[in-house]
Design a protein around this motif. Structure first.
Motif, PDB file in Angstrom:
ATOM      1  N   CYS A 110      -7.706 -23.134   0.314  1.00  0.00           N
ATOM      2  CA  CYS A 110      -9.100 -23.491   0.585  1.00  0.00           C
ATOM      3  C   CYS A 110      -9.889 -22.205   0.772  1.00  0.00           C
ATOM      4  O   CYS A 110      -9.353 -21.223   1.286  1.00  0.00           O
ATOM      5  CB  CYS A 110      -9.191 -24.358   1.839  1.00  0.00           C
ATOM      6  SG  CYS A 110     -10.868 -24.921   2.182  1.00  0.00           S
ATOM      7  N   GLY A 113     -12.639 -21.018   4.940  1.00  0.00           N
ATOM      8  CA  GLY A 113     -12.474 -20.019   6.009  1.00  0.00           C
ATOM      9  C   GLY A 113     -12.564 -20.518   7.440  1.00  0.00           C
ATOM     10  O   GLY A 113     -12.807 -19.706   8.348  1.00  0.00           O
ATOM     11  N   CYS A 114     -12.382 -21.812   7.680  1.00  0.00           N
ATOM     12  CA  CYS A 114     -12.453 -22.288   9.073  1.00  0.00           C
ATOM     13  C   CYS A 114     -11.368 -21.578   9.897  1.00  0.00           C
ATOM     14  O   CYS A 114     -10.208 -21.517   9.475  1.00  0.00           O
ATOM     15  CB  CYS A 114     -12.261 -23.807   9.140  1.00  0.00           C
ATOM     16  SG  CYS A 114     -13.433 -24.701   8.112  1.00  0.00           S
ATOM     17  N   PHE A 116      -9.697 -22.195  12.531  1.00  0.00           N
ATOM     18  CA  PHE A 116      -8.578 -22.903  13.166  1.00  0.00           C
ATOM     19  C   PHE A 116      -7.602 -23.470  12.150  1.00  0.00           C
ATOM     20  O   PHE A 116      -6.693 -24.222  12.495  1.00  0.00           O
ATOM     21  CB  PHE A 116      -9.119 -24.062  14.036  1.00  0.00           C
ATOM     22  CG  PHE A 116     -10.111 -24.906  13.279  1.00  0.00           C
ATOM     23  CD1 PHE A 116      -9.699 -25.906  12.430  1.00  0.00           C
ATOM     24  CD2 PHE A 116     -11.468 -24.635  13.387  1.00  0.00           C
ATOM     25  CE1 PHE A 116     -10.610 -26.648  11.705  1.00  0.00           C
ATOM     26  CE2 PHE A 116     -12.401 -25.380  12.653  1.00  0.00           C
ATOM     27  CZ  PHE A 116     -11.959 -26.386  11.812  1.00  0.00           C
ATOM     28  N   SER A 119      -4.775 -23.640   6.105  1.00  0.00           N
ATOM     29  CA  SER A 119      -4.922 -23.801   4.647  1.00  0.00           C
ATOM     30  C   SER A 119      -5.723 -22.678   4.003  1.00  0.00           C
ATOM     31  O   SER A 119      -5.602 -22.405   2.823  1.00  0.00           O
ATOM     32  CB  SER A 119      -5.662 -25.105   4.332  1.00  0.00           C
ATOM     33  OG  SER A 119      -4.918 -26.182   4.755  1.00  0.00           O
ATOM     34  N   THR A 120      -6.576 -22.083   4.783  1.00  0.00           N
ATOM     35  CA  THR A 120      -7.540 -21.147   4.228  1.00  0.00           C
ATOM     36  C   THR A 120      -7.080 -19.683   4.308  1.00  0.00           C
ATOM     37  O   THR A 120      -7.710 -18.799   3.750  1.00  0.00           O
ATOM     38  CB  THR A 120      -8.889 -21.345   4.966  1.00  0.00           C
ATOM     39  OG1 THR A 120      -9.928 -20.785   4.210  1.00  0.00           O
ATOM     40  CG2 THR A 120      -8.858 -20.802   6.374  1.00  0.00           C
ATOM     41  N   GLY A 155      -6.367 -33.202   3.774  1.00  0.00           N
ATOM     42  CA  GLY A 155      -5.305 -32.198   3.719  1.00  0.00           C
ATOM     43  C   GLY A 155      -5.905 -30.853   3.338  1.00  0.00           C
ATOM     44  O   GLY A 155      -7.073 -30.571   3.616  1.00  0.00           O
ATOM     45  N   SER A 156      -5.121 -30.019   2.675  1.00  0.00           N
ATOM     46  CA  SER A 156      -5.646 -28.707   2.300  1.00  0.00           C
ATOM     47  C   SER A 156      -6.763 -28.853   1.288  1.00  0.00           C
ATOM     48  O   SER A 156      -6.691 -29.667   0.370  1.00  0.00           O
ATOM     49  CB  SER A 156      -4.533 -27.855   1.700  1.00  0.00           C
ATOM     50  OG  SER A 156      -3.579 -27.591   2.705  1.00  0.00           O
ATOM     51  N   GLY A 157      -7.785 -28.023   1.468  1.00  0.00           N
ATOM     52  CA  GLY A 157      -8.897 -28.023   0.519  1.00  0.00           C
ATOM     53  C   GLY A 157     -10.114 -28.732   1.054  1.00  0.00           C
ATOM     54  O   GLY A 157     -10.031 -29.564   1.948  1.00  0.00           O
ATOM     55  N   GLU A 158     -11.267 -28.323   0.540  1.00  0.00           N
ATOM     56  CA  GLU A 158     -12.531 -28.970   0.891  1.00  0.00           C
ATOM     57  C   GLU A 158     -12.879 -29.908  -0.275  1.00  0.00           C
ATOM     58  O   GLU A 158     -13.205 -29.452  -1.374  1.00  0.00           O
ATOM     59  CB  GLU A 158     -13.608 -27.886   1.085  1.00  0.00           C
ATOM     60  CG  GLU A 158     -15.038 -28.368   1.045  1.00  0.00           C
ATOM     61  CD  GLU A 158     -15.361 -29.523   1.995  1.00  0.00           C
ATOM     62  OE1 GLU A 158     -15.107 -29.408   3.192  1.00  0.00           O
ATOM     63  OE2 GLU A 158     -15.859 -30.564   1.503  1.00  0.00           O
ATOM     64  N   CYS A 191     -16.279 -30.157   5.578  1.00  0.00           N
ATOM     65  CA  CYS A 191     -16.779 -29.221   6.589  1.00  0.00           C
ATOM     66  C   CYS A 191     -18.311 -29.210   6.581  1.00  0.00           C
ATOM     67  O   CYS A 191     -18.931 -28.593   7.431  1.00  0.00           O
ATOM     68  CB  CYS A 191     -16.200 -27.829   6.378  1.00  0.00           C
ATOM     69  SG  CYS A 191     -16.699 -27.058   4.838  1.00  0.00           S
TER      70      CYS A 191
END
Ligand code: SF4
Length: 348
Positions: A110, A113-114, A116, A119-120, A155-158, A191
């Protein structure tokens, strides 16, 4: 060669027509695939000549199951899946009284960049196609031997960073020739990419929209979610109200409670004031520890105080049951561990 799972029924009919074959063959092929027959040569009511053409034009892109982890209470299972390009992703099932819910990845990694989120950490590798997202469900259903009733794109990804593929996936998974999962059984978590939320509002879909909010003011949100540098909380809440106007759907706000960062009483009051007047539900999530950050989970006591303040302001909320923390069920953690072990970006 194309992944046949990326095709809608209409698109596959068009392909058959183009081959001077009967269009009804498309439905026959999908009937096999969605009943877990994943080899064209096993589709016994399709003539051999057509099977040959199918084999030349398509593959059925079901990922390989690399690893399976089950939580100690057996209610959460995490699958590490590998596509034929070598990319690995995570998919999680959660067993509830009403059936199985599946949490799907929409991208490999992802780029949002969050702070917490695991995934990113290594950025985004690629968007998953609609067929690849769909294949996560097919691969898991075959293992558990039953149908999935609810889909969560969390899950992973936006998901809204992979807009066209995700919308196509929702349309296919919803179709009666496919898995026939109703839109009201699908949750899309974002997000907060404001213009894309407007687009789905204008489509008047009946899916549930979940917003990863995690802070009630821009200053704090910018510290943990870089997307806030692009869209302010006011813009986000305004578009959520627009979404509800267009769809009559209640919005879910996800709020990860991070010790002494966003879990104080004043944060709860600020959140309540922000959400006053919106048709919403707040999910309070005790944050999962990600190796790279210093975030810590809120104490049980502060979680209860936070929830009670929201109640006092009339904001419906639940504290999310912690599922699968013993199997790294937080988004991206397992894939990351796997990649670190194998020492390759794709996990090959
Ligand atoms: S929380 Fe979602 S949007 Fe944010 S980095 Fe993780 S996967 Fe991406």
């Amino acid at each position: 060669m194309n992944n046949i799972l990326d095709f809608t029924l209409l698109e596959l009919k068009a392909w058959f027509k183009n081959q001077n074959e009967s269009e009804y063959r498309a439905k026959q092929v999908f009937d096999f695939i969605y009943r877990n027959v994943w080899d064209f040569d096993d589709m016994n009511n399709i003539p051999i000549t057509i099977r040959k053409k199918l084999n030349e034009a398509f593959y059925i892109g079901i990922p390989k199951v690399v690893e399976i982890y089950e939580s100690s209470d057996k209610n959460t299972t995490k699958y590490l899946l590998m596509f034929n390009d070598g990319n690995v992703i995570e998919t999680v099932t959660m067993k509830y009284t009403y059936g199985y819910s599946i949490c799907l990845s929409t991208q490999v990694g992802c780029r949002m960049g969050c702070k917490f989120c695991a995934s990113t950490v290594n950025g985004m590798v690629k968007n998953l196609t609609s067929g690849e997202i769909l294949a996560e469900i097919l691969a898991v259903e075959k293992i558990i031997g039953t149908r999935i009733s609810n889909v969560v794109l969390m899950g992973s990804g936006e998901p809204l960073d992979n807009f066209n593929n995700v919308i196509k996936f929702i349309n296919i998974v919803n179709a009666d020739y496919s898995l026939n999962i109703g839109q009201r059984h699908i949750t899309l978590s974002t997000c907060g990419i404001v213009p894309k939320i407007k687009e789905i509002a204008d489509m008047k879909m009946q899916i549930t929209l979940a917003i990863s909010l995690h802070a009630a003011n821009d200053e704090l949100r910018k510290n943990i979610m870089p997307i806030s540098n692009k869209y302010s909380i006011k813009e986000l809440i305004d578009i959520c109200k627009y979404y509800t106007e267009k769809t009559n759907r209640r919005i879910t706000f996800e709020y990860s409670l991070i010790k002494e960062i966003n879990d104080r009483e004043e944060n709860a009051i600020e959140l309540s004031n922000l959400l006053k007047g919106t048709l919403c539900h707040v999910n309070l999530i005790p944050v999962n520890k990600v190796t790279d950050n210093t975030f810590e989970k809120s104490t049980k006591e502060s979680i209860i105080i936070f929830s009670n303040i929201l109640n006092k302001f009339g904001i419906q909320n639940t504290v999310r049951r912690e599922m699968g923390t013993d199997i790294n069920a937080a988004c991206g953690q397992l894939r990351r561990k796997y990649i670190e072990l194998k020492g390759d970006n794709r996990g090959e």
